[in-house]
Write a protein that holds these residues in place. Structure first.
Motif, mmCIF file in Angstrom:
data_model
loop_
_atom_site.group_PDB
_atom_site.id
_atom_site.type_symbol
_atom_site.label_atom_id
_atom_site.label_comp_id
_atom_site.label_asym_id
_atom_site.label_seq_id
_atom_site.Cartn_x
_atom_site.Cartn_y
_atom_site.Cartn_z
ATOM 1 N N ALA A 1 43.470 -1.250 47.524
ATOM 2 C CA ALA A 1 42.459 -1.273 48.586
ATOM 3 C C ALA A 1 41.055 -1.148 47.997
ATOM 4 O O ALA A 1 40.132 -1.861 48.404
ATOM 5 C CB ALA A 1 42.724 -0.141 49.581
ATOM 6 N N GLU B 1 40.443 -6.793 55.589
ATOM 7 C CA GLU B 1 41.355 -6.116 56.524
ATOM 8 C C GLU B 1 42.583 -5.573 55.794
ATOM 9 O O GLU B 1 43.140 -4.541 56.179
ATOM 10 C CB GLU B 1 41.771 -7.079 57.640
ATOM 11 C CG GLU B 1 42.430 -6.410 58.809
ATOM 12 C CD GLU B 1 41.493 -5.498 59.606
ATOM 13 O OE1 GLU B 1 42.020 -4.572 60.241
ATOM 14 O OE2 GLU B 1 40.267 -5.700 59.595
ATOM 15 N N ASN C 1 45.363 1.176 52.770
ATOM 16 C CA ASN C 1 44.941 2.568 52.900
ATOM 17 C C ASN C 1 45.810 3.313 53.910
ATOM 18 O O ASN C 1 46.225 4.443 53.662
ATOM 19 C CB ASN C 1 43.468 2.644 53.314
ATOM 20 C CG ASN C 1 43.011 4.066 53.490
ATOM 21 O OD1 ASN C 1 42.868 4.822 52.534
ATOM 22 N ND2 ASN C 1 42.781 4.460 54.732
ATOM 23 N N ASN C 2 46.089 2.692 55.049
ATOM 24 C CA ASN C 2 46.895 3.348 56.072
ATOM 25 C C ASN C 2 48.302 3.666 55.570
ATOM 26 O O ASN C 2 48.821 4.764 55.809
ATOM 27 C CB ASN C 2 46.971 2.485 57.332
ATOM 28 C CG ASN C 2 45.655 2.413 58.067
ATOM 29 O OD1 ASN C 2 44.750 3.206 57.836
ATOM 30 N ND2 ASN C 2 45.527 1.440 58.947
ATOM 31 N N THR D 1 35.237 5.992 51.652
ATOM 32 C CA THR D 1 36.445 6.536 52.284
ATOM 33 C C THR D 1 37.656 6.363 51.387
ATOM 34 O O THR D 1 38.446 7.293 51.193
ATOM 35 C CB THR D 1 36.688 5.854 53.644
ATOM 36 O OG1 THR D 1 35.562 6.092 54.486
ATOM 37 C CG2 THR D 1 37.954 6.365 54.301
ATOM 38 N N SER E 1 32.909 1.704 53.344
ATOM 39 C CA SER E 1 34.376 1.765 53.347
ATOM 40 C C SER E 1 34.917 2.192 51.992
ATOM 41 O O SER E 1 35.967 2.829 51.908
ATOM 42 C CB SER E 1 34.975 0.404 53.715
ATOM 43 O OG SER E 1 34.651 0.069 55.032
ATOM 44 N N LYS F 1 42.311 -1.977 54.622
ATOM 45 C CA LYS F 1 42.585 -0.967 55.652
ATOM 46 C C LYS F 1 44.082 -0.705 55.756
ATOM 47 O O LYS F 1 44.517 0.434 55.878
ATOM 48 C CB LYS F 1 42.065 -1.427 57.014
ATOM 49 C CG LYS F 1 40.569 -1.508 57.122
ATOM 50 C CD LYS F 1 40.183 -1.998 58.503
ATOM 51 C CE LYS F 1 38.721 -2.336 58.594
ATOM 52 N NZ LYS F 1 38.368 -2.885 59.911
ATOM 53 N N TRP F 2 44.864 -1.768 55.723
ATOM 54 C CA TRP F 2 46.303 -1.613 55.879
ATOM 55 C C TRP F 2 46.934 -0.941 54.666
ATOM 56 O O TRP F 2 47.840 -0.123 54.803
ATOM 57 C CB TRP F 2 46.951 -2.953 56.183
ATOM 58 C CG TRP F 2 46.472 -3.551 57.488
ATOM 59 C CD1 TRP F 2 45.820 -2.897 58.493
ATOM 60 C CD2 TRP F 2 46.582 -4.896 57.901
ATOM 61 N NE1 TRP F 2 45.528 -3.763 59.508
ATOM 62 C CE2 TRP F 2 45.979 -4.996 59.181
ATOM 63 C CE3 TRP F 2 47.113 -6.040 57.332
ATOM 64 C CZ2 TRP F 2 45.922 -6.190 59.892
ATOM 65 C CZ3 TRP F 2 47.059 -7.227 58.038
ATOM 66 C CH2 TRP F 2 46.474 -7.288 59.307
#
Length: 108
Positions: free
Chosen positions: A56, A28, A34-35, A73, A70, A31-32
């Motif tokens: 990430a 998880e 990456n954001n 991406t 993932s 994802k953070w």
């Protein structure tokens, strides 16, 4: 809405909480990272975004594997950053790797 400073603060807070509760290498967290990197990239803060993408990518490679969708991406996002910087020779293999992973996982 362009509220990048507020978003950055919230992402950083989420990352701090996530690292404390989930651990720094939890999927998880990727994802953070990456954001936050995407937000920084949108503002042109490429030098701040790059290590977040790299972190990430490392998490996903180590925890989810080298062929996880993932990862495609994340590699694509880092490649875009390098492309925006004019670092085409560095971006190309990342784009190619992202495409290969995506096609293997999802089909051509």
């Amino acid at each position: 809405q362009g509220r990048y400073d507020e978003a950055k603060s919230l992402y950083e807070r989420a990352i701090t909480i996530g690292e404390a509760t989930l651990g720094p290498d939890h999927p998880e967290m990727a994802k953070w990272f990456n954001n936050l990197a995407e937000s920084l990239k949108a503002q042109g803060h490429y030098d701040e975004a790059k290590p977040l993408y790299e972190r990430a990518i490392k998490i996903v490679e180590e925890i989810l594997g080298l062929d996880h969708p993932s990862l495609a991406t994340l590699l694509n996002n880092l490649a875009q950053l390098l492309f925006y910087q004019g670092r085409y020779d560095e971006a190309k293999p990342l784009f190619e790797r992202a495409i290969n992973i995506g096609e293997a996982a999802l089909g051509p």
